[in-house]
Design a protein around this motif. Structure first.
Motif, PDB file in Angstrom:
ATOM      1  N   GLU A 130       1.045  -1.295   0.110  1.00 56.86           N
ATOM      2  CA  GLU A 130      -0.119   0.032  -0.191  1.00 56.86           C
ATOM      3  C   GLU A 130       0.709   1.365   0.112  1.00 56.86           C
ATOM      4  O   GLU A 130       0.776   1.722   0.488  1.00 56.86           O
ATOM      5  CB  GLU A 130      -0.652   0.348   1.124  1.00 56.86           C
ATOM      6  N   SER A 161       0.878  -1.810  -4.982  1.00 59.31           N
ATOM      7  CA  SER A 161      -0.303  -1.449  -4.487  1.00 59.31           C
ATOM      8  C   SER A 161      -1.553  -1.344  -5.170  1.00 59.31           C
ATOM      9  O   SER A 161      -1.288  -1.541  -6.246  1.00 59.31           O
ATOM     10  CB  SER A 161      -0.665   0.181  -4.042  1.00 59.31           C
ATOM     11  N   SER A 276      -7.345   1.212   3.788  1.00 53.88           N
ATOM     12  CA  SER A 276      -6.070  -0.189   2.748  1.00 53.88           C
ATOM     13  C   SER A 276      -5.515  -0.676   3.444  1.00 53.88           C
ATOM     14  O   SER A 276      -5.246  -1.377   5.019  1.00 53.88           O
ATOM     15  CB  SER A 276      -4.796   0.985   1.910  1.00 53.88           C
ATOM     16  N   GLN A 310      -9.974   1.236  -2.814  1.00 56.38           N
ATOM     17  CA  GLN A 310      -9.192   0.310  -1.940  1.00 56.38           C
ATOM     18  C   GLN A 310     -10.681  -0.690  -0.745  1.00 56.38           C
ATOM     19  O   GLN A 310     -10.132  -0.619   0.073  1.00 56.38           O
ATOM     20  CB  GLN A 310      -8.707   0.691  -1.271  1.00 56.38           C
TER      21      GLN A 310
END
Length: 595
Positions: A130, A161, A276, A310
């Protein structure tokens, strides 16, 4: 971002499957990977890779949950000591151990490895998961970038990510490959954006329409607290947040809260630490709601290109409720370029002058200027521009700008190419800004003026036969009329109208007097009053004036009227025809018939 490699992924596959088809056994080194979709198992791929790894995650919840599933893994965060890490390394030196850590915990890992004589840069692969958080969170969490200087010393390293952001001006990434994991199937998620001037009412209407579990993401404990207080359905919600957030909620009320995702309630709040890398697992797919409460908390803006994407696991629906603030101050990229260039020139001139002068006055003022200025937040500990802090400056201003216009926010969602996007605008007679001004900011007279104006604007809504609109009106009225003084304003508005209140110069005493007089008049004209009079003063009865006054006073008292003033028998004439007489000692009255 331009990509140097693209690996396809098929429906139902995980990240490791895409790598294997591309001839990779595990995550390649010196690369920045855009996996495009969250929840593909990229962290799991590294956890089972046959090598020793350090995996940096932005927040604690994901570290604990993933470490529990792997025997050769240790979660490192606040409270985990260097001694514990040393013991783990010694017990697992001949295994492919995995250290999952927050950025702040990395220093403890480094110290532990030095203690046991491990060359951290040679022995371990390092993965920063992330990685957009390096840019997005650094302005309030400076420690998140602490591992980055060490990161570039590792022989084997990668960042990953679903929404990577890499500082453009950081040449340390120049040799890194850019890898895209490209789905070969339709993957876009439906999302409805509702722009509104009243987030509170819109949220209540949205959750009423949802059946099943609801997960509400809002990056403001103050906003969450106000939703708790003002939306009855949310009074038993659970909030998943940091320790600081838990304390604020505890002070307000002993509400349900947790730092770790446990069993979900019907309604659940999540702050940004859960945006996230956190898997939200529910027996039934939840409804996800994002809140951007621009008048309550400007930090609650959500980036459509990163945070909105996310979402992990299956969801029933995704809704983003956002207020728009055309007056929100923000800078364009060109303005930031100019600001940084100008600030850098002045700052470096100060340093140059300080090095040249020996005058104590000049040195004092220059040291004060150098030590306390608005350019310092963008410099590292060596006084050099920090690429992550500067990238954060650009990113923050860019996201804020989206919320100055509905068109800009809608365009941002369309450009992500991640959502099947729809938009609705809901405008209410009372906005969040007006509601908060009435409750907290305005002086008494200005407050009354605004309440009256809002009551006028809502008058048509008050007469609607539409059940949904009538419900909206009643809730908005409840949030508008919150005190005894407000009730006098509302009652006067209903009895006499807005012009009467204005002619009274919004004076509370005048309004109270008018209401009391109106109330007395209404009671005296009521059927119940007529019945009481007829029972107390039968036709043909003859009473002394003093007796009649006393009996009339008792009737008024039972009806709740003011009996402190002088009462005369003349008042009986509105209910009955009476005959006045005088005998030798006193005046009398006789009830002839009722009107």
């Amino acid at each position: 971002m331009e990509y140097t490699r693209t690996y396809s992924i098929r429906k139902g596959e995980y990240f490791a499957d895409a790598l294997k088809r591309a001839g990779k056994e595990f995550i390649p080194t010196n690369c920045i990977i855009n996996k495009l979709l969250p929840g593909l198992g990229a962290t799991h791929c590294e956890l089972i890779a046959p090598r020793k790894s350090i995996i940096i995650e932005p927040n604690v919840p994901v570290i604990e949950s993933k470490a529990k599933k792997h025997k050769n893994a240790l979660a490192v965060y606040k409270g985990v000591t260097v001694r514990k890490i040393i013991d783990f390394l010694e017990d697992n030196h001949d295994r492919h151990y995995k250290l999952l850590t927050t950025p702040e915990g990395f220093a403890k890992i480094k110290e532990a490895m030095q203690t046991v004589g491990i060359d951290i840069y040679e022995e371990c692969f390092i993965l920063f998961d992330e990685c957009e958080k390096l840019v997005q969170d650094v302005h309030y969490r400076d420690s998140i970038r602490e591992p980055m200087n060490d990161f570039f010393l590792f022989q084997n390293k990668a960042l990953i990510s679903a929404t990577p952001i890499i500082p453009e001006k950081d040449n340390r990434f120049d040799g890194f490959a850019r890898v895209l994991i490209q789905p070969d199937y339709a993957y876009r998620q439906k999302l409805k954006l509702i722009t509104t001037n009243n987030v509170l009412e819109t949220l209540q209407e949205v959750i009423e329409a949802k059946r099943g579990t609801v997960c509400i993401f809002c990056n403001s404990i103050d906003s969450i607290d106000s939703f708790y207080r003002l939306i009855p359905e949310l009074s038993n919600a659970c909030t998943f947040c940091s320790e600081d957030g838990q304390y604020k909620l505890w002070k307000g009320n002993r509400r349900k809260k947790s730092m770790m995702i446990t069993e979900l309630e019907r309604y659940n709040f999540f702050t940004s630490r859960f945006y996230s890398a956190v898997d939200i697992i529910s027996p039934n797919p939840p409804h996800v709601i994002f809140i951007s409460d621009l008048f309550g908390a400007t930090q609650s803006v959500i980036d459509p290109a990163t945070e909105a994407i996310q979402i992990r696991g299956g969801v029933n629906s995704v809704t983003h409720i956002a207020s728009i603030r055309p007056d929100l101050e923000c800078m364009s990229s060109t303005e930031i370029d100019d600001w940084i260039r100008g600030a850098s020139t002045v700052y470096n001139n100060w340093k140059f002058q300080l090095a040249r002068t020996s005058n104590i006055g000049e040195r004092t003022l220059l040291q004060e200027a150098i030590g306390e200025n608005s350019y310092l937040p963008y410099l590292d500990d060596k006084g050099k521009p920090d690429p992550f802090l500067i990238a954060n400056f650009y990113e923050k201003e860019q996201v804020k700008r989206l919320y100055t216009s509905t068109d800009l926010l809608c365009d941002a969602y369309r450009q992500t190419d991640y959502f099947v996007f729809s938009h609705e605008e809901r405008l209410m007679p009372v906005s969040d800004n007006e509601r908060m001004a009435i409750q907290h900011r305005l002086a008494k007279k200005k407050r009354t003026e605004l309440i009256v104006r809002k009551l006028e604007e809502m008058e048509k809504m008050s007469r609607t036969t539409d059940k949904k609109l009538q419900k909206r009106y009643q809730r908005m009225l409840g949030n508008l009329i919150t005190s005894t003084a407000d009730r006098y304003i509302y009652d006067c508005f209903c009895c006499f109208g807005a012009d009467f209140i204005r002619q009274s110069d919004y004076n509370e005493n005048k309004l109270r007097t008018a209401l009391n007089a109106s109330s007395e008049h209404t009671i005296k004209k009521s059927a119940q009053m007529r019945i009481s009079i007829q029972r107390t003063f039968p036709i043909g009865s003859e009473l002394s004036v003093q007796e009649a006054k006393s009996m009339l006073k008792q009737v008024y008292k039972k009806m709740g009227l003011n009996t402190g003033r002088g009462i005369t028998t003349k008042e009986l004439e509105q209910y009955a025809e009476i005959e006045n007489n005088r005998n030798r000692t006193e005046r009398t009255i006789k009830i002839l018939k009722f009107k």
